[in-house]
Enzyme design. Structure first.
Site, PDB file in Angstrom:
ATOM      1  N   PRO A  30     -10.483  29.394 -15.957  1.00 50.22           N
ATOM      2  CA  PRO A  30     -10.545  28.648 -17.204  1.00 50.22           C
ATOM      3  C   PRO A  30     -11.587  29.145 -18.195  1.00 50.22           C
ATOM      4  CG  PRO A  30     -11.342  27.327 -15.368  1.00 50.22           C
ATOM      5  CD  PRO A  30     -10.702  28.548 -14.779  1.00 50.22           C
ATOM      6  N   ASN A  33     -12.010  36.179 -10.822  1.00 49.66           N
ATOM      7  CA  ASN A  33     -13.103  35.474 -11.482  1.00 49.66           C
ATOM      8  C   ASN A  33     -12.593  34.046 -11.698  1.00 49.66           C
ATOM      9  OD1 ASN A  33     -15.026  34.309 -13.064  1.00 49.66           O
ATOM     10  ND2 ASN A  33     -15.240  36.030 -14.487  1.00 49.66           N
ATOM     11  N   ALA A  40     -15.226  28.476 -13.920  1.00 50.66           N
ATOM     12  CA  ALA A  40     -15.871  27.218 -13.480  1.00 50.66           C
ATOM     13  C   ALA A  40     -15.334  26.736 -12.134  1.00 50.66           C
ATOM     14  CB  ALA A  40     -15.680  26.142 -14.540  1.00 50.66           C
ATOM     15  N   HIS A  57     -17.205  27.059  -8.634  1.00 50.46           N
ATOM     16  CA  HIS A  57     -18.225  26.143  -8.131  1.00 50.46           C
ATOM     17  C   HIS A  57     -17.661  24.797  -7.661  1.00 50.46           C
ATOM     18  CE1 HIS A  57     -20.347  29.226 -10.281  1.00 50.46           C
ATOM     19  NE2 HIS A  57     -19.892  28.803 -11.437  1.00 50.46           N
ATOM     20  N   ASP A  98      -9.058  27.711  -0.162  1.00 53.99           N
ATOM     21  CA  ASP A  98      -8.022  27.589   0.879  1.00 53.99           C
ATOM     22  C   ASP A  98      -6.856  28.540   0.621  1.00 53.99           C
ATOM     23  OD1 ASP A  98      -9.460  25.719   2.269  1.00 53.99           O
ATOM     24  OD2 ASP A  98      -8.341  23.984   1.551  1.00 53.99           O
ATOM     25  N   HIS A 116     -18.087  37.976 -11.506  1.00 53.82           N
ATOM     26  CA  HIS A 116     -18.579  37.121 -12.593  1.00 53.82           C
ATOM     27  C   HIS A 116     -19.198  38.008 -13.650  1.00 53.82           C
ATOM     28  CE1 HIS A 116     -17.763  33.510 -10.428  1.00 53.82           C
ATOM     29  NE2 HIS A 116     -18.318  34.049  -9.364  1.00 53.82           N
ATOM     30  N   SER A 143     -21.400  37.084 -15.866  1.00 54.83           N
ATOM     31  CA  SER A 143     -22.834  36.789 -15.946  1.00 54.83           C
ATOM     32  C   SER A 143     -23.455  36.802 -14.551  1.00 54.83           C
ATOM     33  CB  SER A 143     -23.034  35.406 -16.586  1.00 54.83           C
ATOM     34  OG  SER A 143     -22.477  34.399 -15.763  1.00 54.83           O
ATOM     35  N   ARG A 194     -28.670  31.556 -13.106  1.00 58.64           N
ATOM     36  CA  ARG A 194     -28.340  30.481 -14.048  1.00 58.64           C
ATOM     37  C   ARG A 194     -28.575  29.097 -13.410  1.00 58.64           C
ATOM     38  NH1 ARG A 194     -22.796  31.791 -16.908  1.00 58.64           N
ATOM     39  NH2 ARG A 194     -23.535  30.049 -18.199  1.00 58.64           N
ATOM     40  N   ARG A 237     -24.330  26.616 -10.454  1.00 60.08           N
ATOM     41  CA  ARG A 237     -23.574  27.884 -10.417  1.00 60.08           C
ATOM     42  C   ARG A 237     -23.936  28.738  -9.198  1.00 60.08           C
ATOM     43  NH1 ARG A 237     -21.093  28.016 -15.651  1.00 60.08           N
ATOM     44  NH2 ARG A 237     -22.431  26.976 -17.142  1.00 60.08           N
TER      45      ARG A 237
HETATM   46  O1  CA2 Z   1     -19.957  34.654 -15.433  1.00 56.81           O
HETATM   47  C1  CA2 Z   1     -18.769  34.391 -15.219  1.00 56.81           C
HETATM   48  O2  CA2 Z   1     -17.872  35.241 -15.243  1.00 56.81           O
HETATM   49  C2  CA2 Z   1     -18.354  32.934 -14.988  1.00 56.81           C
HETATM   50  O3  CA2 Z   1     -17.324  32.930 -13.998  1.00 56.81           O
HETATM   51  C3  CA2 Z   1     -17.833  32.436 -16.313  1.00 56.81           C
HETATM   52  C4  CA2 Z   1     -17.483  30.949 -16.332  1.00 56.81           C
HETATM   53  C5  CA2 Z   1     -18.615  30.112 -15.740  1.00 56.81           C
HETATM   54  O4  CA2 Z   1     -18.207  28.761 -15.618  1.00 56.81           O
HETATM   55  C6  CA2 Z   1     -19.059  30.634 -14.371  1.00 56.81           C
HETATM   56  O5  CA2 Z   1     -20.137  29.846 -13.906  1.00 56.81           O
HETATM   57  C7  CA2 Z   1     -19.492  32.079 -14.458  1.00 56.81           C
HETATM   58  C8  CA2 Z   1     -17.174  30.530 -17.773  1.00 56.81           C
HETATM   59  C9  CA2 Z   1     -15.919  31.184 -18.321  1.00 56.81           C
HETATM   60  C10 CA2 Z   1     -15.980  31.573 -19.763  1.00 56.81           C
HETATM   61  O6  CA2 Z   1     -16.518  30.546 -20.583  1.00 56.81           O
HETATM   62  C11 CA2 Z   1     -16.665  30.755 -21.919  1.00 56.81           C
HETATM   63  C12 CA2 Z   1     -17.282  29.727 -22.604  1.00 56.81           C
HETATM   64  C13 CA2 Z   1     -17.479  29.850 -23.949  1.00 56.81           C
HETATM   65  C14 CA2 Z   1     -17.041  30.968 -24.644  1.00 56.81           C
HETATM   66  C15 CA2 Z   1     -16.417  31.993 -23.962  1.00 56.81           C
HETATM   67  C16 CA2 Z   1     -16.222  31.869 -22.598  1.00 56.81           C
END
Ligand code: CA2
Length: 151
Positions: free
Chosen positions: A9, A73, A76, A79, A86, A99, A101, A106, A110
């Site tokens: 997502p 990847n 969200a 977590h 599964d 990921h 990041s 963080r 996370r």
């Molecule tokens: O670092 C990553 O790739 C994450 O999987 C990205 C997720 C985050 O919830 C994970 O903890 C780490 C977030 C997806 C992208 O979210 C965005 C939010 C705002 C603008 C662009 C992307």
């Protein structure tokens, strides 16, 4: 060698907000990057992004017997999702978690990765390059260059 690249997502929003964390490139840019290195490495790739947990579970199930590995990847859902964990366990395909990041640096929420419990390796904090590192890892695994029990 055929790999499924799954993205969870909000990754379709890449480049639109939070460039300090996720970079300035868009999701289309990520797709082009993945297709580019797969061509270079002789990998056939399938790409799928969804904002819906069940669709990601369906895509993992549909990969069973059709692909050699999964690069995921879960965003969200990393977590929170026991369902994705599964599904990865059920298909028992080699899977690598990516990921963009460095999640380890963080927020505390996370630091937990359910999906990671079914993955043989995690690359975090390398931006787009992490997807290539994951594919190269799965390629080395398939070619017997490294062993499955390595880490
Ligand atoms: O670092 C990553 O790739 C994450 O999987 C990205 C997720 C985050 O919830 C994970 O903890 C780490 C977030 C997806 C992208 O979210 C965005 C939010 C705002 C603008 C662009 C992307």
């Amino acid at each position: 060698m055929k790999l499924l690249f799954l993205n969870g997502p909000n990754l379709n929003m890449l480049g639109i907000r939070e460039p300090d964390i996720y970079g300035t490139q868009t999701y289309t840019g990520l797709e082009q990057f993945i297709r580019g290195f797969c061509r270079e490495l002789g990998i056939t790739c399938e790409l799928f992004q969804s904002n819906h947990e069940g669709e990601l579970v369906d895509a993992i199930q549909a990969a069973y017997g059709r692909v050699d590995g999964i690069v995921i990847n879960p965003a969200a859902y990393t977590h929170t999702s026991v369902a994705i964990l599964d599904a990865l366990k059920a298909v028992s395909l080699p899977a690598v978690e990516v990921h963009l990041s460095d999640v380890s640096a963080r927020e505390p929420f996370r630091q937990v990765s359910y999906a990671g419990m079914a993955c043989c390796k995690t690359y975090a904090g390398h931006g787009f390059a992490g997807y290539r590192m994951a594919a190269e890892h799965l390629l080395a695994l398939k070619n017997g260059v490294i062993g499955g029990a390595e880490e």
